[in-house]
Structure formats: structure tokens, C-alpha cells
Write a protein that holds these residues in place. Structure first.
Motif: not given
Length: 306
Positions: A267-276
Motif C-alpha cells: 500500500e502507498p506509504y504516508p509522508l508527513h511533516v511533523v512538529y511538537p
């Protein structure tokens, strides 16, 4: 004592976990950081931190003070942002951490366009596949693939990335072309493996076709824990590998790699921008996140959920 400065310094010590790391992130001498925290404790007449030779522990009073002052500091940042018209002209240092192959093949080549659009933003880019401590390392955001497991972080999905299985032509000439995923596990083929830089666990090759889901742990010729090295090893003809299609695309187009097992992919893999969660979403961070969405949009397997 400048109480606002002392509050900011205290918050940084709590987030960084040590006076040394706090001083480094604030670009201040460590004695100045220590003195400001001591002055704040004297002013408040309460012990905020317990100090040891290796780490700082927050007292219950210090934790309560940090929680309330963090909100105050965020409000102050909002006021300063509005008064300086920062929404129209984002400015200042922004520390971003991103995986190696994403940095080298997608993000860094497009930086001239970002910096032309936002000339007053100073980007610091940490490049590594190893997860970082966003708060302790004073990182504003990271770009990472995978599901978000830490609920203390905020994530915006910027892409869903598809996978491809491929190999160099020289490898396929020597070993033949696999017809099914099972061929990669029968001992006749070698795999360029990828293992986690955090847990050291090897990642299996995953395949989905209809209702069928298969994991293959093939014979690993070489295993690496860094994405650019993984791609480089693949290009040498050592073995078969599975990688993001966006990473392999230039080499598939040139013929340096050949796609195999079409029709089989995870399945396609999610890509995120992550911050606190406690990191103020400043104008500079907001425009970077929006730009990252634009940057990865052409590589979406399907549109990301907002």
C-alpha cells in the motif's frame, strides 16, 4: 533580571533536558543560561529544576510553571509576529530534519525556489534517516515516512508514496527476472536490504495484490540503514530492492534500474511533516509546510488526507 528572557531560557532547558543543549540551541554561553534560571528561581522563591551531573529533572512546581509559561510565550510570539508583519514576510531561523534520499533528490534541489519566495528565512537542514528528538534537539519540524505513533506530535500528511521493486540490468542478466514475490525468497535471488537505524530490525519486502498480502525475507546480500546508500547499493547490481518510486524514477527512466514484479506492491506509504504540539506554528513554519505539500504533490500515489 529580564523575566521574559529567563522564562524562555527555562523553557528551553526543560525541552532540551540539559543546560548544555539548551545553551547550544539558544546560542548562549552555558553560565548565562544557568544564571538566568537561578535568578528566576530566586524571583519565584521556588525550585524549578533538580540538577545532576548528567541531566536536569523538572520539579512538580517547575512542570506547572512550564505548562503555563509555554502558553504565555506562544502568545507573545503571536503578538510579535503580527506587529512585525511576519505573516506577509516570514523570517528567522527554521530547523528542519529530513531523510537522506528525500533531502538529496527532492528537497535540496528545489531550495532556490523556496529561498527566492522567502528570502528572510534561514533554513538549517539536518539530513539523516535516524529519528530525532524534536524538542530536545530544537528541531522545528521533520519530514518522515510512516504512520505517526507519538501522540505528543502533530503531523500533516503531505503525500502518499508508492513503492517499486527493481534491480540493475547487470543483476537481472546474471540471475534472471523474478516472476512472483515468492521467487525472492527461494534462495535464487539476493536482496539489498534496509534495516531500521533505530531498532536495527531488517525491513521485509511487502507485496499486495488483490486480497493477497505477502512478506518476503530474502537472502540479504547487503543491508544498509540509510536511504541514499540503499539506492546506491541497488545501482551497483548487488541485488533486488524495494524503494519509493520517486527515488527510483530517474534511474528507471535512464535504464540504470529495471522495474520488476509489476502489479505487486505494498500500500502507498504516508509522508508527513511533523512538529511538537507545544511548538508555536509560526509563519515561517507554516509556509514551509505549505511549500512541502506543493513539493511532494507530483509524487502522490493518491491525494493525502488533510
Amino acid at each position: 533580571m529580564d523575566q521574559i528572557t529567563a522564562m524562555r531560557v527555562f523553557a528551553r532547558v526543560v525541552e532540551a533536558g540539559t543546560f548544555t543543549r539548551a545553551a547550544d540551541s539558544l546560542q548562549m554561553p552555558k553560565p548565562s543560561v544557568t544564571k538566568l534560571v537561578q535568578q528566576l528561581e530566586t524571583h519565584l522563591r521556588v525550585k524549578l529544576l533538580q540538577r545532576t551531573t548528567r541531566r536536569v529533572t523538572v520539579t512538580p512546581e517547575g512542570a506547572a510553571y512550564y505548562e503555563r509559561t509555554a502558553r504565555v510565550l506562544a502568545e507573545l510570539a503571536d503578538i510579535e509576529s503580527d506587529l512585525s508583519n511576519a505573516q506577509a514576510n516570514p523570517r528567522g531561523r527554521l530547523r528542519v530534519d529530513v531523510g537522506s534520499s528525500f533531502a538529496n533528490m527532492i528537497l535540496i534541489p528545489q531550495l532556490p525556489a523556496f529561498l527566492a519566495r522567502y528570502p528572510e528565512i534561514e533554513l538549517e537542514i539536518g539530513v539523516s534517516d535516524r529519528p530525532v528528538n524534536l524538542i530536545g534537539d530544537a528541531v522545528d519540524c521533520v519530514i518522515r515516512a510512516g504512520e505517526l505513533s507519538d501522540q505528543t506530535l502533530v503531523a500533516r500528511r503531505i503525500a502518499n508514496l508508492s513503492f517499486v521493486t527493481c534491480a540493475a540490468p547487470a543483476y537481472l542478466e546474471r540471475h534472471g527476472i523474478p516472476k512472483t514475490p515468492a521467487d525472492l525468497g527461494d534462495g535464487t535471488h539476493r536482496v539489498v536490504g534496509y534495516f531500521s537505524s533505530l531498532s536495527n530490525r531488517p525491513m521485509p519486502l511487502r507485496y499486495v495484490q488483490g486480497e493477497d498480502r505477502i512478506e518476503i525475507h530474502g537472502h540479504t546480500a547487503v543491508g544498509v540503514n540509510e536511504s541514499t546508500a540503499h539506492l546506491t547499493a541497488m545501482l551497483t547490481g548487488i541485488g533486488v530492492a524495494q524503494t519509493f518510486r520517486v527515488m527510483a524514477a530517474p534511474y528507471l527512466a535512464s535504464g540504470a534500474l529495471v522495474e520488476i514484479l509489476q502489479g505487486w506492491a505494498p500500500e502507498p506509504y504516508p509522508l508527513h511533516v511533523v512538529y511538537p504540539t507545544n511548538r508555536h506554528l509560526s509563519a515561517k513554519l507554516r509556509v514551509f509546510v505549505d511549500w512541502a505539500v506543493e513539493l511532494f504533490a507530483p509524487h502522490n500515489a493518491h491525494p493525502p488526507a488533510r
